[in-house]
Write a protein that holds these residues in place. Structure first.
Motif, short mmCIF file in Angstrom:
data_model
loop_
_atom_site.label_atom_id
_atom_site.label_comp_id
_atom_site.label_asym_id
_atom_site.label_seq_id
_atom_site.Cartn_x
_atom_site.Cartn_y
_atom_site.Cartn_z
N LEU A 26 -25.40 -42.63 25.00
CA LEU A 26 -26.14 -41.40 25.26
C LEU A 26 -25.30 -40.46 26.10
O LEU A 26 -24.68 -40.87 27.08
CB LEU A 26 -27.46 -41.72 25.98
CG LEU A 26 -28.42 -42.66 25.24
CD1 LEU A 26 -29.65 -42.93 26.10
CD2 LEU A 26 -28.83 -42.08 23.88
N PRO A 67 -25.08 -37.46 28.73
CA PRO A 67 -25.85 -36.67 29.69
C PRO A 67 -25.76 -35.18 29.34
O PRO A 67 -24.68 -34.67 29.06
CB PRO A 67 -25.17 -36.97 31.03
CG PRO A 67 -24.39 -38.22 30.80
CD PRO A 67 -23.97 -38.19 29.36
N THR A 68 -26.89 -34.50 29.33
CA THR A 68 -26.91 -33.09 28.93
C THR A 68 -26.52 -32.15 30.06
O THR A 68 -26.22 -30.98 29.81
CB THR A 68 -28.30 -32.70 28.43
OG1 THR A 68 -29.25 -32.86 29.49
CG2 THR A 68 -28.73 -33.57 27.25
N ASP A 96 -32.74 -35.03 30.22
CA ASP A 96 -32.45 -36.39 29.82
C ASP A 96 -33.69 -37.27 29.90
O ASP A 96 -33.89 -38.16 29.07
CB ASP A 96 -31.34 -36.98 30.71
CG ASP A 96 -29.99 -36.32 30.46
OD1 ASP A 96 -29.86 -35.60 29.45
OD2 ASP A 96 -29.07 -36.52 31.27
N THR A 97 -34.53 -37.03 30.90
CA THR A 97 -35.78 -37.78 31.02
C THR A 97 -36.69 -37.50 29.82
O THR A 97 -37.29 -38.43 29.26
CB THR A 97 -36.52 -37.39 32.32
OG1 THR A 97 -35.69 -37.69 33.43
CG2 THR A 97 -37.83 -38.16 32.46
N GLY A 130 -30.97 -39.27 27.24
CA GLY A 130 -29.83 -38.39 26.99
C GLY A 130 -29.78 -38.02 25.52
O GLY A 130 -30.70 -38.31 24.75
#
Length: 581
Positions: free
Chosen positions: A18, A20-21, A27-28, A33
């Motif tokens: 994934l 991370p944006t 992401d939550t 992600g």
């Protein structure tokens, strides 16, 4: 029990990395992600924030080893993209041409159509091996590509297949002005779809983001509020109470540090519960909240205060007048005051802010001051969801073992009392009522513990006052009935009747009533005996003359009490004799 040999164990299953944006909260919402090598579509109307969202992710993912590429196809010209996007904090101009590359394919599409666009994307992608590719806007292909050439479905399928083979993650931006998600072919092919909306009601604007689908993940359902500011996009996940990290709640009480009040609550609020303080303006709701902060600090329990009606400085100044130093508590990490005063907030923004502060301080106590101010600060587009949002806010905090105090204002100074405003009586495990009463032509304050869900509590009403020490709780009301109506009445207690030979029956009743009340005016006695005041006054005058009752002046009010003659008759009992006349 038989086991299928072809069934993969958890350790054997493919784990999708994934990405991370770089967008707080997103992401939550996504479920962890953005899946690596996924083909995603960001769709929404003009001004919803699609391009800002894509650029923020682009700059978070790009590195010098694995850069990112932005392709514009009949979208915003590159020169304008660079001019406006670098106004955001996430955009670093020095990375352009090193970590992030920009290409305008408008002329390519105009001259050679979709096939030439795919070839140009292929060429640049193979040359740079990017970690991410962004295409703005995919909608241009759908509108301008001839249907006979395969149309947008063919273009989307070919593009998705090539991007997947190039070991890259892709974001396609698509304009959709409607308020419903279209049945676009590219949405079917896409691994992930993010739908952005902008809601306007009256003068309030609220932005919403929904993850329509995200293959391989379990995104949070529903629409989530997001904001765009100088830092970029900030998403506020719509968390349910089940999403909160549930902690074991220890036994014990969270007291206010107000001796009489804590005694009424048998030690204070049970830890991990919510208490509603309801009262009219000026009854001391905020002052009790300050007591709650100071008592928490005395026990080393940090407090987070979410304030809507007063700024942090105003609370500091008010506390200082009672000798309390809130600035010192903030410096020690025992207090965080979050002042929120916009008029287009969402409940989830408040929840995220409060939870973040609770985590940072490891806070044990939270104050929401006040619910009425909270509702005024909520965007008009979210008013209908306020009750449900308030429940989620309180439940998320109490599930973490935090003890919550909420204040709310009751508009009526006198008359019937309603503490169920905003549905808060359902949300709160404990309710403390503060109100004014008129007593002997003076305005006084009274408090009552209306309910405690899992604990016993005192049922008495107590008078209280406010002085330089704060709230001082005094003796309970025992001589009056109807106190909570705001207009209390003297009531007669069941005491032995005086033996006063020689008095008529109505004189005996009046003397016994005065013995019960100890001291009263003619009007108070008339009310207690349900008689006309003129008749009571006439009887009083007679009894004063005979020595059974004494008259005293209290300022402008004449009051009466039992005289020495009647007291002597009471002590003599049946052996007493009437006085000679």
């Amino acid at each position: 029990m038989t086991t299928n040999r072809n069934e993969a164990t958890p350790a054997q299953r493919l784990r999708i990395p994934l990405l991370p944006t770089g967008i707080p909260g997103l992401d939550t919402v996504l479920g962890g992600g953005l899946p690596e090598l996924s083909f995603n579509v960001i769709i929404g109307g003009a001004g919803t924030g699609k391009s800002v969202l894509a650029h923020q992710i682009l700059h978070a993912v790009a590195t010098s080893e694995r850069p990112a590429i932005f392709f514009s196809i009949y979208g915003e010209p590159i020169v304008k993209v660079l001019r406006y996007k670098q106004q955001f904090d996430f955009f670093d101009p020095t990375r352009v041409g090193r970590d992030v590359f920009y290409f305008d394919l408008s002329d390519t599409f105009r001259e050679g159509g979709a096939d030439q666009v795919i070839e140009a994307i292929t060429r640049e992608t193979q040359a740079r091996a990017p970690a991410m590719v962004v295409i703005d806007s995919f909608g241009a292909i759908a509108e301008l590509e001839p249907a006979g050439a395969g149309g947008p479905r063919s273009f989307a399928h070919d593009l998705a297949a090539r991007l997947a083979s190039w070991d890259t993650t892709s974001l396609l931006i698509e304009d959709e002005p409607g308020d419903k998600l279209p049945a676009s072919p590219e949405l079917t092919i896409a691994d992930g779809v993010l739908w952005l909306e902008q809601q306007t009601r009256q003068n309030a604007v609220t932005r919403k983001l929904q993850v329509v689908k995200m293959r391989g993940l379990s995104p949070l359902p529903g629409r989530h509020t997001f904001r765009i500011d100088q830092a970029g996009v900030h998403v506020y996940p719509r968390l349910s109470p089940l999403d909160a990290e549930r902690k074991a709640t220890p036994d014990g009480r969270a007291g206010f540090g107000v001796e009489g009040l804590d005694a009424m609550m048998h030690g204070g609020i049970p830890v991990g519960q919510a208490c509603l303080i309801a009262g009219s303006s000026g009854t001391g709701k905020t002052l009790l909240a300050l007591h709650y902060i100071m008592e928490g600090a005395r026990h080393g329990e940090p407090t987070v205060m979410v304030a809507f009606e007063e700024r942090s400085e105003e609370h500091v100044r008010k506390a200082r007048s009672f000798g309390w130093d809130l600035e010192s508590l903030q410096a020690q990490g025992l207090l965080r005051i979050i002042s929120l005063r916009p008029v287009d907030l969402s409940v989830d923004e408040v929840l995220v802010e409060a939870q973040g502060a609770v985590s940072e301080l490891d806070a044990k106590r939270v104050i929401v001051n006040s619910i009425s101010g909270f509702e005024l600060a909520i965007s008009s587009a979210e008013k209908e969801e306020f009750h449900e949002g308030l429940y989620r806010l309180v439940a998320n905090l109490t599930n973490r073992g935090v003890t919550v105090v909420l204040t709310t204002e009751i508009s009526d100074l006198f008359g019937d009392v309603r503490v169920s405003t905003y549905g808060a009586s359902f949300i709160a495990d404990n309710i403390l009522l503060l109100r004014y009463v008129e007593l002997d032509s003076a305005l006084r304050k009274v408090m009552a513990v209306v309910k405690m869900r899992t604990s016993d509590h005192d049922k008495e009403l107590r008078q209280y006052r406010i002085d330089e020490r704060g709230v001082i709780v005094e003796a309970p009301f025992t001589d009056y009935s109807g106190v909570l109506t705001g207009n209390p009445a003297l009531r007669l207690l069941a005491v032995p009747q005086l033996y006063t030979p020689g008095l008529a029956e109505h004189e005996q009743r009046l003397t016994s009533a005065l013995m019960t009340l100890r001291e009263a005016s003619a009007a108070q006695l008339a009310e207690a005996l349900a008689l006309a005041e003129a008749d009571v006054q006439e009887t009083l005058d007679k009894l004063v003359d005979t020595g059974y009752i004494m008259r005293t002046q209290r300022g402008a009010v004449t009051v009466y009490r039992i005289g020495l003659l009647a007291s002597g008759s009471s002590r003599r009992g049946n052996r007493g004799r009437p006085p000679s006349r």
